[in-house]
Write an enzyme that holds these catalytic residues in place. Structure first.
Site, PDB file in Angstrom:
ATOM      1  N   ASP A 161      44.939  74.134  29.526  1.00 14.13           N
ATOM      2  CA  ASP A 161      46.120  73.840  28.723  1.00 14.13           C
ATOM      3  C   ASP A 161      46.684  72.456  29.032  1.00 14.13           C
ATOM      4  O   ASP A 161      46.273  71.795  29.999  1.00 14.13           O
ATOM      5  CB  ASP A 161      47.201  74.895  28.968  1.00 14.13           C
ATOM      6  CG  ASP A 161      46.796  76.265  28.449  1.00 14.13           C
ATOM      7  OD1 ASP A 161      46.034  76.317  27.464  1.00 14.13           O
ATOM      8  OD2 ASP A 161      47.234  77.271  29.027  1.00 14.13           O
ATOM      9  N   TYR A 219      39.930  78.935  40.046  1.00 15.38           N
ATOM     10  CA  TYR A 219      41.091  78.058  39.911  1.00 15.38           C
ATOM     11  C   TYR A 219      41.830  78.006  41.234  1.00 15.38           C
ATOM     12  O   TYR A 219      41.797  78.966  42.019  1.00 15.38           O
ATOM     13  CB  TYR A 219      42.064  78.593  38.861  1.00 15.38           C
ATOM     14  CG  TYR A 219      41.689  78.338  37.420  1.00 15.38           C
ATOM     15  CD1 TYR A 219      42.167  77.213  36.750  1.00 15.38           C
ATOM     16  CD2 TYR A 219      40.893  79.239  36.727  1.00 15.38           C
ATOM     17  CE1 TYR A 219      41.846  76.989  35.411  1.00 15.38           C
ATOM     18  CE2 TYR A 219      40.565  79.014  35.388  1.00 15.38           C
ATOM     19  CZ  TYR A 219      41.053  77.892  34.739  1.00 15.38           C
ATOM     20  OH  TYR A 219      40.743  77.669  33.431  1.00 15.38           O
TER      21      TYR A 219
END
Length: 355
Positions: A161, A219
């Site tokens: 994002d 992540y």
């Protein structure tokens, strides 16, 4: 093309035209059973505007050849990370420009390249190409064109994002000419801004797919104890200086396993299933940072940031381990308060089938 589909499908219509030698894309609608004119119109509209970038996915067993790839779920077509869902029996797909000449019988050989890149996401509207926004994918595609003169789709392992960073984003693209990997790396970096770097490149098999061959992603989310530091602006999240890392670690462990993470999925997602297998989730301190690290076979929209928010709340004594379990069981996004800022999140690595 007609020979490929005539056995079980009717050609509904040619939606966009391609002439050999021109770098354009064809898009067709193939129907079986119920028509899907609205869905077809939507895809064609996006295609005409340039929102969709020449990567094919079909559903069912239409064909497996070249860049055709089966969709993950029946009744879904995934094009450049965007899902179009249809009633059972409908198929809408695109033909990737680099394979069109092969289908036309011209026999052009294509070379597929796999790259790894890192980037600082602050200045970008995310990975995926979007209208009127600068994106990482868009910038790399521009660099490929500047270097090679070829327009091609750079397909990443997944979307990040706006404001999210990457330590390693794997991607692939096709070229009609063979390139020395070192020249490709150096040339692309010459045309890219300094906040995007291609780390390495290699020629790979023609059916390698950066997204669909990926079996695991990791992540990390960076936090540090307040007060805020200017040098860490848009790089890490300043949290309570008295936060308890032990509680955060215990809370993170509750995410491990195959579970329904609907409570940890942001609204607006149209994914068919919210079940994911989290193989690792941990919190540790390193070099002055508090790091939340997690690995899974896939992540839902904003999932890691919502998980981080819950872990941070646990560190402040606002959530217990049992309450984390209750939030997962609730399958209700409204029960989980908050979403950690995008700027602390980093795509760390990907694991592929052959690795």
């Amino acid at each position: 093309l007609e020979k490929l589909v005539s056995a079980s499908y009717d050609l509904l219509g040619l939606m966009s035209y391609l002439t050999a030698g021109e770098k354009e894309v064809r898009a067709w609608t193939i129907k079986k059973g119920t028509k899907a004119p609205q869905a077809a119109g939507k895809i064609h509209s996006d295609f005409e505007k340039g929102f969709i970038k020449a990567e094919i996915v079909s559903y069912n067993d239409l064909v497996e050849c070249g860049s055709f790839v089966k969709a993950k779920e029946k009744g879904k077509v995934r094009i450049e990370g965007k899902d179009y869902v249809f009633v059972d029996g409908d198929v809408v797909f695109e033909i990737q420009l680099v394979w069109v000449d092969v289908y036309r019988g011209i026999g052009v050989s294509m070379f597929r390249y796999r790259i790894s890149a890192d980037y600082v996401g602050t200045a970008y509207g995310g990975w995926q190409v979007q209208p009127n926004r600068k994106t990482v994918q868009g910038e790399i595609e521009k660099a490929v064109f500047e270097l090679t003169g070829e327009k091609t789709s750079v397909v990443g392992s997944g979307r990040t994002d706006a404001g999210v960073h990457a330590l390693c984003q794997t991607a692939h693209f096709d070229l009609s000419k063979e390139w020395e990997p070192k020249r490709l790396v150096g040339g692309l970096n010459h045309f890219l801004a300094s906040d995007i770097r291609v780390l390495n490149a290699q020629k790979t098999r023609n059916d390698f797919h950066a997204r669909f061959d990926c079996v695991e992603k990791s992540y990390i989310y960076l936090m540090y104890r307040a007060p805020e530091r200017a040098v860490l602006t848009d790089r890490a999240w300043a949290v309570d200086p008295n936060i308890d890392v032990g509680r955060m670690k215990s809370a993170a462990k509750r995410f491990v396993g195959e579970k329904d993470f609907k409570s940890f999925m942001a609204g607006g997602s149209d994914t068919a299933s919210s079940i994911r297998r989290v193989s690792g989730a941990d919190v540790y301190e390193k070099d002055g940072f508090i790091v939340f690290e997690t690995t899974a076979n896939g992540f839902l929209y904003n999932m890691v940031r919502i998980m981080t928010s819950a872990v941070e709340a646990a560190g402040r004594g606002k959530l217990t381990e049992t309450e984390i379990d209750d939030l997962i069981a609730a399958k209700d996004r409204t029960q989980v308060k908050g979403t950690a800022p995008a700027f602390g999140l980093y795509l760390k690595s990907q694991k592929y089938k052959e690795e």
